[in-house]
Write an enzyme that holds these catalytic residues in place. Sequence first.
Site, PDB file in Angstrom:
ATOM      1  N   GLY A   1       0.848  -1.201   0.000  1.00  0.00           N
ATOM      2  CA  GLY A   1       0.000   0.000   0.000  1.00  0.00           C
ATOM      3  C   GLY A   1       0.877   1.242   0.000  1.00  0.00           C
TER       4      GLY A   1
ATOM      5  N   GLY B   1      -0.189   5.189  -1.109  1.00  0.00           N
ATOM      6  CA  GLY B   1      -1.131   6.019  -0.358  1.00  0.00           C
ATOM      7  C   GLY B   1      -0.423   7.202   0.282  1.00  0.00           C
TER       8      GLY B   1
ATOM      9  N   ILE C   1      -1.391  -1.904  -5.454  1.00  0.00           N
ATOM     10  CA  ILE C   1      -2.236  -2.507  -6.483  1.00  0.00           C
ATOM     11  C   ILE C   1      -2.069  -1.778  -7.824  1.00  0.00           C
ATOM     12  CG2 ILE C   1      -4.317  -1.161  -5.938  1.00  0.00           C
ATOM     13  CD1 ILE C   1      -5.781  -3.997  -6.197  1.00  0.00           C
ATOM     14  N   ARG C   2      -1.694  -0.516  -7.747  1.00  0.00           N
ATOM     15  CA  ARG C   2      -1.346   0.193  -8.977  1.00  0.00           C
ATOM     16  C   ARG C   2      -0.184   1.126  -8.694  1.00  0.00           C
ATOM     17  NH1 ARG C   2      -6.041   2.309  -7.187  1.00  0.00           N
ATOM     18  NH2 ARG C   2      -7.203   0.662  -8.224  1.00  0.00           N
TER      19      ARG C   2
ATOM     20  N   ILE D   1      -2.898  -7.413  -2.365  1.00  0.00           N
ATOM     21  CA  ILE D   1      -2.645  -8.231  -1.171  1.00  0.00           C
ATOM     22  C   ILE D   1      -3.739  -9.282  -0.958  1.00  0.00           C
ATOM     23  CG2 ILE D   1      -3.655  -6.564   0.455  1.00  0.00           C
ATOM     24  CD1 ILE D   1      -0.633  -8.914   1.081  1.00  0.00           C
TER      25      ILE D   1
ATOM     26  N   TYR E   1     -14.771   0.719   8.451  1.00  0.00           N
ATOM     27  CA  TYR E   1     -13.338   0.986   8.618  1.00  0.00           C
ATOM     28  C   TYR E   1     -12.951   0.854  10.092  1.00  0.00           C
ATOM     29  CZ  TYR E   1      -9.090   3.958   8.668  1.00  0.00           C
ATOM     30  OH  TYR E   1      -7.832   4.466   8.847  1.00  0.00           O
TER      31      TYR E   1
ATOM     32  N   LYS F   1     -10.602  -1.851  11.976  1.00  0.00           N
ATOM     33  CA  LYS F   1      -9.404  -1.445  12.732  1.00  0.00           C
ATOM     34  C   LYS F   1      -9.424  -2.051  14.132  1.00  0.00           C
ATOM     35  CE  LYS F   1      -7.089   0.776   9.684  1.00  0.00           C
ATOM     36  NZ  LYS F   1      -5.898   0.119   9.162  1.00  0.00           N
TER      37      LYS F   1
HETATM   38  C1  AKB Z   1      -9.880   8.737   7.982  1.00  0.00           C
HETATM   39  O1  AKB Z   1     -10.332   9.877   8.113  1.00  0.00           O
HETATM   40  O2  AKB Z   1     -10.550   7.763   7.609  1.00  0.00           O
HETATM   41  C2  AKB Z   1      -8.438   8.494   8.354  1.00  0.00           C
HETATM   42  C3  AKB Z   1      -8.324   8.042   9.759  1.00  0.00           C
HETATM   43  C4  AKB Z   1      -8.571   8.979  10.865  1.00  0.00           C
HETATM   44  O3  AKB Z   1      -8.006   6.907   9.987  1.00  0.00           O
HETATM   45  N1  AKB Z   1      -7.664   9.669   8.135  1.00  0.00           N
END
Ligand code: AKB
Length: 319
Positions: free
Chosen positions: A10, A13, A37-38, A55, A146, A150
């Site tokens: 990654g 990024g 990936i690119r 991945i 997300y 995490k």
């Molecule tokens: C997001 O805003 O998704 C990220 C983070 C806080 O993990 N920058």
Amino acid sequence: MKKETILVIGSCGQLGTELVEALREIYGIDQVIASDIRKAAGEVFESGPFELLDILDAQAWKGILQKYQPTQVYHLAALLSATAEQQPEFAWKLNMQGLFHVLDAAKEPGSSIGRVYWPSSIAAFGPNTPRFETPQYGPMDPTTVYGISKYAGELYIQYYYKRYGVDTRSLRYPGLIGHKSDPGGGTTDYAVAIYHDALKDKQHTCFLKEGTTLPMLYMPDALKATLDVMHTPAENIKMRMSYNLAGMSFAPEEIADSIKRHIPDFNILYAPDSRQAIADSWPAVIDDSLARTHWGWKPDYDLARMTADMLENIAPRYR
Ligand code: AKB
């Protein structure tokens, strides 16, 4: 120094781009393999080894392991908060299965991988987490895919450390702000766009409303923390989930005021969208005392210093 081969997954990024550069300065260009990936345009990807890698592709991942035998892996590939909400199933798959590919390779007997870095985020917290002086341990009820990935990932990296002895290290990043690459789909990303808009148009329309205080970190500090946590002797890493990490906290009007000190006719407007609900579920000010105590974390940048540096570095693009 032991010869290390470092793989960054990654790498194109926002963090990866600068991390590859910093790692190549420490370990040498050929010892740091960038992968994504690119391929992104940019000197850093032309000047050293780069591999196209999805991945999620187990065969391709195996091939990279055999080819390079990495001793350290920085696994950064993930969808961020706002983008992940648009494709929650894929986000879960990428964020979790990608992590398992890395952890499972590291736990294999005789694996070349001696250390794994995987980033967590303030998104692992939720509306029932204390918003101010957010503690390392406390209620964790993330509301986004997300954030859920995490939090789950944090538990898994700790599990792989305790059960299989994989040397996993991790930080809960606040919003990251940098000038070398564009942000990629986060809720905190307005704090990067605002500098570009200020220099381009002297005006920024913010997708968060006034008063939305969020924790943020300037990229040089993020790099310093990442490298420090990876370079600290294993016995000092007493937190094997993910360390709370703080740099500064501000609301949109405060970053706007700091910009006005350099560009007096800069103007901020507000048009909150779906990202407001995400921001409202996150902490405002983080307590990072464990990182400070265990491995000496201390940020160098506050809002004023970051603003001066961002504007100075971005300005040439808009002249
Ligand atoms: C997001 O805003 O998704 C990220 C983070 C806080 O993990 N920058």
